[in-house]
Each structure stands twice: as structure tokens, then as C-alpha cells.
Design an enzyme around this catalytic site. Structure first.
Site, PDB file in Angstrom:
ATOM      1  N   GLU A  10      26.959  -5.119 -18.459  1.00 15.09           N
ATOM      2  CA  GLU A  10      27.730  -3.901 -18.699  1.00 15.09           C
ATOM      3  C   GLU A  10      27.297  -2.724 -17.853  1.00 15.09           C
ATOM      4  OE1 GLU A  10      27.701  -3.014 -22.833  1.00 15.09           O
ATOM      5  OE2 GLU A  10      28.515  -4.967 -23.359  1.00 15.09           O
ATOM      6  N   ILE A  13      21.786  -0.784 -12.788  1.00 13.68           N
ATOM      7  CA  ILE A  13      20.604   0.077 -12.858  1.00 13.68           C
ATOM      8  C   ILE A  13      20.128   0.332 -11.434  1.00 13.68           C
ATOM      9  CG2 ILE A  13      18.292   0.304 -13.895  1.00 13.68           C
ATOM     10  CD1 ILE A  13      20.363  -0.433 -15.991  1.00 13.68           C
ATOM     11  N   ASP A 122      18.725  -4.206 -29.827  1.00 15.51           N
ATOM     12  CA  ASP A 122      18.664  -5.269 -28.807  1.00 15.51           C
ATOM     13  C   ASP A 122      17.191  -5.488 -28.420  1.00 15.51           C
ATOM     14  OD1 ASP A 122      19.479  -7.163 -26.962  1.00 15.51           O
ATOM     15  OD2 ASP A 122      20.138  -5.718 -25.459  1.00 15.51           O
TER      16      ASP A 122
END
Ligand SMILES: Nc1ncnc2c1ncn2[C@@H]1O[C@H](COP(=O)(O)OP(=O)(O)OP(=O)(O)O)[C@@H](O)[C@H]1O
Ligand SMILES: [Mg+2]
Length: 208
Positions: A10, A13, A122
Site C-alpha cells: 500500500e 517508503i 500489525d
């Protein structure tokens, strides 16, 4: 200088150098299968949540990268770059005593969050960075929540157990035991009900 550090499902970075320091830019990509408006709202909400929860978690005594900038409209967040190694990569390469000590600390950090009524959402070993002083940093708070309940805390622990099974299957028993020991140490008496909820969630998953 801008370099891609990781490309998740998603987000992308980037590592950037600015003012003589290293930072991370996390950019949430759009999902082509979602309607534009829904997609934009979802990305905005996740970025907003991530920014907020990174900061709240720091106030609970958990090391997280400091957030310097957030752009809700471009779905971007800028934070400190943490120099270190993903716990996931380190786990199989270090002596058992060090692994136990890191897992113990991981459990303590999750308990600090839970004590502050925060769940990570998560809690995988990819979302933990171990720095050069063997200190743990938690990242990736896009699914984190406040107002944690017995159920959401149980889910957090269940997710840890699952990730250990799938990612660190050969070390899972040692890692789970040490993580839960650290967790219980900080959580005290309330750990018991959360651990039994964790087991219950696992059973539910088995038979559904
Ligand atoms: N602040 C940081 N400092 C150093 N490395 C980082 C930092 N943030 C992310 N990383 C690296 O990039 C990887 C992916 O980052 P992150 O977990 O935030 O994204 P993701 O898993 O793609 O997120 P999401 O699931 O929210 O889309 C991390 O596992 C870590 O290796
Ligand atoms: Mg991640």
C-alpha cells in the site's frame, strides 16, 4: 537524494537526506480498484492515524520515529529514518540469548502500548527495527487504534503468534515464550485475561 527503501502493498517508503539528516517519506499509493473518493478518504485516514499513533505511542514510552511533516492531501508522512535492521531479518542471525532478550523487550513494548489502551494493529517482526544499541523501535502504525479492548489486545497478541508461526517457524516457540514473558512482566495481573482471549481467538480461527 531520494532512494526507495521499501515498496509495500500500500505504500512506498523513500529515504531522503535533508539538512544533514536521514528521513523517511512514506507515501500511500492509490488503490486502482477503489472509487477515487473512497480511496482518497481511506489513504487520508490511514496517514492521519499513523501520524497520531506514532506520536501517542512515544508518550507511552515506546520508541517510534519522530514525525516531522504530514501531508494528508498527498498522503505522505515524513519521519526520522531509524538506522538499524528489521527484527525479521535479524532474528535468525543472532545468538539465542540475544534473540530471547529482544523478544522479551518486544513483549514489554506491546504491553506498554496495551497499558495505554493502544493496540499496534500489525505487530509483525517487519515492523520492528533493532538499532545499533540493540534498542527496539516500533513502526508502521497505520492500523493502530486507541481505546483498546480485551478483544483488540487479544488480536494483537494473536497476530504476533501467527507471524512467528509463519515467518519464524523454526524459532517460534522460543520467540513466543520470551515475548509473552516480557508482556506479562509489564502487564501484571491483567495479562491473564488477555492471554486467554488470545487463545480463544486462535480457537475461533481454527473452527471457522
Ligand atoms: N522510519 C523508518 N526508519 C527506517 N526504516 C523504515 C522506517 N519506516 C519504514 N522503514 C522500512 O520500510 C519498511 C516498510 O515500512 P512500513 O512497515 O511502514 O510500510 P508497509 O509495511 O508498506 O506499510 P503498510 O502496511 O502501512 O502499507 C519497514 O519494514 C522498514 O524496513
Ligand atoms: Mg510494515
Amino acid at each position: 537524494m531520494k532512494q526507495i527503501l521499501a515498496r509495500g502493498a500500500e505504500s512506498i517508503i523513500y529515504k531522503i537526506e535533508q539538512w544533514g539528516q536521514s528521513y523517511v517519506l512514506k507515501w500511500r499509493q492509490s488503490k486502482p480498484y477503489l472509487l477515487n473518493k473512497i480511496d482518497s478518504q481511506l489513504r487520508k485516514a490511514r496517514i492521519n492515524r499513523e501520524c497520531k499513533m506514532l506520536t501517542i505511542s512515544r508518550t507511552l514510552g515506546v520508541r517510534t520515529p519522530a514525525v516531522h511533516f504530514v501531508d494528508l492531501y498527498n498522503h505522505t508522512i515524513m519521519m526520522d529514518f531509524i538506522e538499524g535492521t528489521q527484527f525479521k531479518q535479524l532474528a535468525g542471525q543472532i545468538p539465542m540469548s540475544e534473540l530471547v532478550s529482544l523478544c522479551h523487550n518486544f513483549g514489554q513494548l506491546i504491553a506498554l502500548l496495551h497499558n495505554g489502551n493502544v493496540v499496534h494493529g500489525d505487530p509483525t517482526t517487519s515492523n520492528v527495527i533493532v538499532d545499533g544499541n540493540a534498542k527496539l523501535w516500533l513502526i508502521d502504525f497505520g492500523l493502530s487504534e486507541m481505546n483498546a479492548t480485551l478483544e483488540t489486545k487479544g488480536v494483537d497478541l494473536h497476530l504476533i503468534q501467527r507471524v512467528l508461526e509463519t515467518t519464524h517457524w523454526d524459532l517460534q516457540e522460543t520467540m513466543l515464550e520470551a515475548t509473552l514473558e516480557g508482556y506479562i512482566e509489564v502487564q501484571g495481573d491483567s495479562a491473564e485475561s488477555i492471554l486467554s482471549r488470545m487463545k480463544e481467538i486462535r480457537e475461533r480461527g481454527r473452527y471457522s
